[in-house]
Design a protein around this motif. Sequence first.
Motif, PDB file in Angstrom:
ATOM      1  N   HIS A   1     -27.141  -1.081  -5.791  1.00  0.00           N
ATOM      2  CA  HIS A   1     -27.486  -1.735  -7.037  1.00  0.00           C
ATOM      3  C   HIS A   1     -26.322  -2.568  -7.564  1.00  0.00           C
ATOM      4  O   HIS A   1     -25.171  -2.154  -7.481  1.00  0.00           O
ATOM      5  N   SER A   2     -26.656  -3.693  -8.101  1.00  0.00           N
ATOM      6  CA  SER A   2     -25.628  -4.551  -8.665  1.00  0.00           C
ATOM      7  C   SER A   2     -24.948  -3.833  -9.824  1.00  0.00           C
ATOM      8  O   SER A   2     -25.585  -3.186 -10.645  1.00  0.00           O
ATOM      9  N   THR A   3     -23.626  -3.947  -9.888  1.00  0.00           N
ATOM     10  CA  THR A   3     -22.887  -3.258 -10.921  1.00  0.00           C
ATOM     11  C   THR A   3     -21.689  -4.100 -11.338  1.00  0.00           C
ATOM     12  O   THR A   3     -21.246  -4.984 -10.601  1.00  0.00           O
ATOM     13  N   HIS A   4     -21.159  -3.805 -12.473  1.00  0.00           N
ATOM     14  CA  HIS A   4     -19.984  -4.534 -12.967  1.00  0.00           C
ATOM     15  C   HIS A   4     -18.741  -3.678 -12.720  1.00  0.00           C
ATOM     16  O   HIS A   4     -18.658  -2.553 -13.193  1.00  0.00           O
ATOM     17  N   VAL A   5     -17.824  -4.208 -11.937  1.00  0.00           N
ATOM     18  CA  VAL A   5     -16.591  -3.488 -11.677  1.00  0.00           C
ATOM     19  C   VAL A   5     -15.549  -3.935 -12.689  1.00  0.00           C
ATOM     20  O   VAL A   5     -15.389  -5.134 -12.967  1.00  0.00           O
ATOM     21  N   ARG A   6     -14.865  -3.000 -13.274  1.00  0.00           N
ATOM     22  CA  ARG A   6     -13.872  -3.324 -14.290  1.00  0.00           C
ATOM     23  C   ARG A   6     -12.714  -4.091 -13.659  1.00  0.00           C
ATOM     24  O   ARG A   6     -12.283  -3.762 -12.537  1.00  0.00           O
ATOM     25  N   PRO A   7     -12.164  -5.084 -14.381  1.00  0.00           N
ATOM     26  CA  PRO A   7     -11.140  -5.957 -13.775  1.00  0.00           C
ATOM     27  C   PRO A   7      -9.927  -5.200 -13.237  1.00  0.00           C
ATOM     28  O   PRO A   7      -9.455  -5.484 -12.139  1.00  0.00           O
ATOM     29  N   LEU A   8      -9.411  -4.242 -14.023  1.00  0.00           N
ATOM     30  CA  LEU A   8      -8.231  -3.512 -13.570  1.00  0.00           C
ATOM     31  C   LEU A   8      -8.547  -2.676 -12.331  1.00  0.00           C
ATOM     32  O   LEU A   8      -7.748  -2.604 -11.385  1.00  0.00           O
ATOM     33  N   LEU A   9      -9.723  -2.060 -12.321  1.00  0.00           N
ATOM     34  CA  LEU A   9     -10.137  -1.277 -11.155  1.00  0.00           C
ATOM     35  C   LEU A   9     -10.293  -2.181  -9.933  1.00  0.00           C
ATOM     36  O   LEU A   9      -9.877  -1.813  -8.823  1.00  0.00           O
ATOM     37  N   ALA A  10     -10.872  -3.363 -10.137  1.00  0.00           N
ATOM     38  CA  ALA A  10     -11.020  -4.308  -9.025  1.00  0.00           C
ATOM     39  C   ALA A  10      -9.658  -4.757  -8.509  1.00  0.00           C
ATOM     40  O   ALA A  10      -9.449  -4.883  -7.290  1.00  0.00           O
ATOM     41  N   ALA A  11      -8.708  -4.979  -9.429  1.00  0.00           N
ATOM     42  CA  ALA A  11      -7.367  -5.412  -9.015  1.00  0.00           C
ATOM     43  C   ALA A  11      -6.668  -4.323  -8.215  1.00  0.00           C
ATOM     44  O   ALA A  11      -6.044  -4.595  -7.173  1.00  0.00           O
ATOM     45  N   VAL A  12      -6.774  -3.075  -8.693  1.00  0.00           N
ATOM     46  CA  VAL A  12      -6.148  -1.954  -7.962  1.00  0.00           C
ATOM     47  C   VAL A  12      -6.804  -1.790  -6.596  1.00  0.00           C
ATOM     48  O   VAL A  12      -6.119  -1.582  -5.575  1.00  0.00           O
ATOM     49  N   GLY A  13      -8.124  -1.902  -6.557  1.00  0.00           N
ATOM     50  CA  GLY A  13      -8.826  -1.772  -5.282  1.00  0.00           C
ATOM     51  C   GLY A  13      -8.447  -2.875  -4.306  1.00  0.00           C
ATOM     52  O   GLY A  13      -8.239  -2.616  -3.116  1.00  0.00           O
ATOM     53  N   ALA A  14      -8.361  -4.104  -4.807  1.00  0.00           N
ATOM     54  CA  ALA A  14      -7.997  -5.228  -3.932  1.00  0.00           C
ATOM     55  C   ALA A  14      -6.573  -5.065  -3.408  1.00  0.00           C
ATOM     56  O   ALA A  14      -6.304  -5.315  -2.224  1.00  0.00           O
ATOM     57  N   PHE A  15      -5.661  -4.631  -4.283  1.00  0.00           N
ATOM     58  CA  PHE A  15      -4.267  -4.430  -3.843  1.00  0.00           C
ATOM     59  C   PHE A  15      -4.199  -3.305  -2.803  1.00  0.00           C
ATOM     60  O   PHE A  15      -3.523  -3.444  -1.773  1.00  0.00           O
ATOM     61  N   ALA A  16      -4.898  -2.200  -3.088  1.00  0.00           N
ATOM     62  CA  ALA A  16      -4.886  -1.070  -2.147  1.00  0.00           C
ATOM     63  C   ALA A  16      -5.474  -1.469  -0.798  1.00  0.00           C
ATOM     64  O   ALA A  16      -4.947  -1.094   0.262  1.00  0.00           O
ATOM     65  N   LEU A  17      -6.555  -2.250  -0.823  1.00  0.00           N
ATOM     66  CA  LEU A  17      -7.184  -2.682   0.429  1.00  0.00           C
ATOM     67  C   LEU A  17      -6.267  -3.612   1.215  1.00  0.00           C
ATOM     68  O   LEU A  17      -6.148  -3.489   2.443  1.00  0.00           O
ATOM     69  N   ALA A  18      -5.596  -4.515   0.487  1.00  0.00           N
ATOM     70  CA  ALA A  18      -4.678  -5.439   1.164  1.00  0.00           C
ATOM     71  C   ALA A  18      -3.507  -4.687   1.796  1.00  0.00           C
ATOM     72  O   ALA A  18      -3.117  -4.968   2.940  1.00  0.00           O
ATOM     73  N   VAL A  19      -2.945  -3.720   1.069  1.00  0.00           N
ATOM     74  CA  VAL A  19      -1.832  -2.936   1.606  1.00  0.00           C
ATOM     75  C   VAL A  19      -2.276  -2.117   2.815  1.00  0.00           C
ATOM     76  O   VAL A  19      -1.570  -2.040   3.832  1.00  0.00           O
ATOM     77  N   PHE A  20      -3.474  -1.519   2.707  1.00  0.00           N
ATOM     78  CA  PHE A  20      -3.989  -0.718   3.823  1.00  0.00           C
ATOM     79  C   PHE A  20      -4.161  -1.587   5.069  1.00  0.00           C
ATOM     80  O   PHE A  20      -3.755  -1.200   6.177  1.00  0.00           O
ATOM     81  N   LEU A  21      -4.772  -2.762   4.903  1.00  0.00           N
ATOM     82  CA  LEU A  21      -5.000  -3.637   6.055  1.00  0.00           C
ATOM     83  C   LEU A  21      -3.678  -4.127   6.643  1.00  0.00           C
ATOM     84  O   LEU A  21      -3.535  -4.221   7.872  1.00  0.00           O
ATOM     85  N   PHE A  22      -2.695  -4.403   5.786  1.00  0.00           N
ATOM     86  CA  PHE A  22      -1.386  -4.842   6.278  1.00  0.00           C
ATOM     87  C   PHE A  22      -0.713  -3.733   7.095  1.00  0.00           C
ATOM     88  O   PHE A  22      -0.202  -3.976   8.202  1.00  0.00           O
ATOM     89  N   ARG A  23      -0.726  -2.527   6.549  1.00  0.00           N
ATOM     90  CA  ARG A  23      -0.092  -1.406   7.260  1.00  0.00           C
ATOM     91  C   ARG A  23      -0.845  -1.073   8.543  1.00  0.00           C
ATOM     92  O   ARG A  23      -0.239  -0.765   9.576  1.00  0.00           O
TER      93      ARG A  23
END
Length: 328
Positions: free
Chosen positions: A95-117
Motif C-alpha cells: 500500500h502506498s504510504t508516506h515515509v517521514r523525511p528523516l526516516l527516509a534520509a537515514v534509510g537512504a544513508f544506511a542503504l548507501a553505506v551497506f552497498l558500499f561496504r
Amino acid sequence: MAALAFLLECAATAALIGLAVSLLVWPALLVLRGRVLQRVPALRADLAFVLGMLPALVSMGVVAAAIAPPLAAALGLAADHCLSHGHHVHLCFVHSTHVRPLLAAVGAFALAVFLFRAGAVVLRLMRMRARLSALESLGTSRPGLFSIVAVPGAPRLCHAVGLVRRRILLSASLEESLTPAELRSALAHEEAHLRRRDPLLGLLLGVAGLFAAPFLARTCTTVYQTAAEEACDAEAAAAVGDGGLVAGALVKVAALQRKLSHVTGVEPAFGALALERRVRLLLDEEARASSAHALRVAGAVALAAGLFVLAHTTFLHHAVETALHLLF
C-alpha cells in the motif's frame, strides 16, 4: 513508491538494530581479554565469531519480522491489517504510504553505506580469488590429509584456502627454505586452519560485519584472527609434540613471508599476528589445543533467533513500527 518507502524503512531498521546490538556486544569483547580465555584461544575465537555474528542475526530477524505481515497479506495467507495503522509509521510494501523525511534520509544513508561496504567485500574476494587461482593454476596437487598444491616460483607461501574444497597452497621456495621438521610444523598449523574451517568462518564474519557498526566488525575480526592463529599454533604443537619446534618454524616463516601480502592481497596467515605473543605462548605451553565450535554455536543461535521471530512476528512487526514512529 510504497516499495521504495518500505525499502528505506527496512534499511533504517536494519542499521539501527545493528548499531544497537553492536553497542551491547562491545563490552562483552572485553571479557575475551581475560587471562583464562587467553589460555584457550579456540574458545576465544568461537566467542569472537558468535559476537560478530549477532548484529547480523538480530538485524535480519527483525527485518524478516517486519516483512512477514505485509508479505502474508499480499499472498492471501493473512488478513490485511493496514487500515488499522493510521496512528503510527506503517511498514508495508503493497500500500502506498508516506515515509517521514528523516526516516527516509537515514534509510537512504544506511542503504548507501551497506552497498558500499558490500561492494568492497565482493571486490576484495574477487581479487583474492583471482590471485590464488592464478597461483594454483601453476601448481601441482599432492595427496594428503588435505591436498597440498605445490606452487613454483618466488612467493614464499604456505596458506590454507577453500570454503568447500579445503587445501593448502605451498610454494617451492618456502618448502626449500624449511627443514623437514619446520615444514611439518607449518603444514600442521595450516591443517588446523582447515579443520577449524577458518577460511569459511572468516568469510561469514566479513559478511556479517556488513550489518554491524564498523568498530565492532573490525574488532571481532581482529580478535577472531588472532585467537584462530593461536589455536592453530596450539594444535600444531600438539601434532608435532614440540612447541619450541613450532615457535622456531613460526619465526622463520614469518620472516620469509614479509612480502607475501602483495601477492595474495591479504595478510599472511602464518606468522603475521602478534608474533612475539604467539612464540611466548608456545614456549610457555600456556595455550591449550581444543576443537572449534563456532559454526555449531552460531547455527544454534541463528535457529533460536529464527524460532523466536517466527513465534512473535506480529509483536516484532508492531514493535518496529512503534519504535520508528517514536524515533522519527
